[in-house]
Design an enzyme around this catalytic site. Structure first.
Site: not given
Ligand SMILES: *Cc1c(COP(=O)(O)O)cnc(C)c1O
Length: 433
Positions: A149, A244, A272
């Protein structure tokens, strides 16, 4: 002490009200408990390792706001930094020195990042990274892996087509064929499909994006061969490798998964933890790529609140604490105790399971076989997970409300908290069939 049958009347009332105001009553679907049934619990406040709901129940927190709260909730130094920043004004729309302070901390932690842009969410970070990768290469196709994701970016909300290494199909209403047609979706850990895809499209792939350790189908680790193939094939074909690390950055190690595996991507996205619990994320990479971003270059990307003073204060303070007093050895010790404890609780109950873990992110899959990709993850027993989740809630332990999420804990969790969690899991799992 475990709390017997916590009352949730106020949460039920609050949810009924919210449903008439906000779609589904929540501002992000992961909060709605659809993966486990039942209604969400409304939070009043949090401190250290605990969440408190509006009915007065206390929970040991294993979601940590889905990742950011590695220091625990309401860390005094982070709160103080936010308060001090707020007194000086909350947004200027002009540069501040704190943005460079945070950028330096990020680049020092993750040396593959030579230039970094601050944004407001992980979604913005991955969306922008993809745009820059396309702008820098002049190519249109991107590759992603099912089960990873990357936020709700149109071109990344794409599911696999019917055959391997074919173009993707929209994974949500509102994502158009046009959005998805340049996205190729492959299975995680499938090195052969990467080679095959580059054979098919040797000069058309702008970037490959992946979670270098997956958290978003539950915790799944990459095989060494997979990472090696990704790095080798992208380099050979002039494609950009994007890690990511929104979840893994500053979580599995201060330097993220790339530091753990010793592989430098061309670009990295962060979120995060980097925002210390406020809305802040980042994307960065080699200067030769990042210098395409406007106003250094021609790829447009902007943000009214980007580099917000409260968010940079929270983020920089969090990273400085993680740098100067690293929690990672402590987290690893406790994570190993927690992982082994949860696994033995499932074993003692005779329930087939897989404990998959990297540092303080882990998933107990109710699955007969190791989980290496989305097809194997998808064979997990969601019904059993739902019973496990609600059983633990009754015990005052708040786990992620889906089989396909990683649990997190913080430096505030004490060894005795881990023990009581394992004891609770033994009681809950012993009752399951
Ligand atoms: C949480 C997450 C996102 C999205 O971040 P948001 O701040 O919720 O838009 C993208 N990539 C990864 C791997 C994530 O865990």
């Amino acid at each position: 002490m475990p709390q017997a049958n916590p009352k949730r009347q106020n949460s039920q009332t609050a949810f009924a009200k919210a449903k008439n105001l906000i779609p589904g009553g929540v501002n992000s679907p992961a909060r709605a408990f659809h993966g486990v049934g039942g209604e969400p619990i409304f939070i009043s406040h949090a401190a250290g390792q605990f969440l408190f709901d509006i009915d007065g129940n206390r929970y040991l927190d294993y979601i940590g706001s889905w990742g950011p709260m590695i220091l625990g909730h309401a860390h005094p130094l982070v709160i103080e930094a936010i308060q001090k920043a707020a007194e000086k004004g909350t947004s200027f729309g002009a540069p501040t020195e704190n943005e460079s302070r945070l950028a330096e901390l990020i680049m020092h932690a993750i040396p593959s990042i030579e230039r970094v842009r601050l944004v407001n969410s992980g979604t913005e970070a991955t969306m922008s990274a993809i745009r820059v990768a396309r702008g820098a290469t002049g190519r249109e196709k991107i590759v992603k892996f099912s089960g990873c994701y990357h936020g709700h970016v149109d071109s990344l909300l794409v599911a696999a087509g019917s055959a391997a290494a074919t173009l993707g199909v929209p994974d949500s209403p509102g994502v158009t064929q046009g959005n998805s047609k340049d996205t190729i979706v492959l299975n995680y850990n499938d090195s052969d499909s990467i080679v095959e895809t580059f054979r098919k499209f040797p000069t058309e792939i702008a970037a490959i994006i992946l979670e270098p350790i997956v958290g978003n189908m539950g915790t799944v680790l990459p095989s060494p061969q997979f990472l090696k193939t990704l790095r080798g094939e992208t380099t050979q074909h002039g494609s950009i490798l994007i890690f990511d690390e929104v979840m893994t950055g500053f979580r599995v190690a201060y330097g993220g998964a790339q530091n753990v595996f010793g592989i430098d991507p061309d670009m990295t996205t962060l979120g995060k933890i980097v925002g210390g619990g406020l809305p802040l994320a980042a994307y960065g990479g080699k200067s030769s790529i990042m210098d395409n971003v406007m106003p250094a270059g021609k790829v447009f990307q902007a943000g009214t609140l980007a580099g917000n003073p409260l968010a940079t204060a929270a983020g920089a303070t969090t990273l400085e604490i993680l740098r100067d007093d690293p929690p990672y050895a402590y987290l690893e010790t406790q994570a190993s105790r927690l992982g082994n404890g949860l696994k033995s609780a499932a074993d003692a109950a005779g329930l087939p399971s897989q404990m998959q873990r990297m540092g303080s992110m882990m998933t107990l899959f109710f699955n007969e076989a190791p989980v290496v990709d989305w097809p194997t993850a998808n064979r997990s027993d969601r019904k059993r997970f739902a019973k496990y989740f609600w059983g633990l809630i009754e015990e005052g332990v708040y786990m992620p409300c889906s089989q396909f999420e990683a649990l997190f804990f913080s430096r505030s969790h004490r060894p005795e908290d881990i023990d009581s969690t394992v004891d609770a899991a033994h009681r809950v799992l012993a009752k399951l069939d």
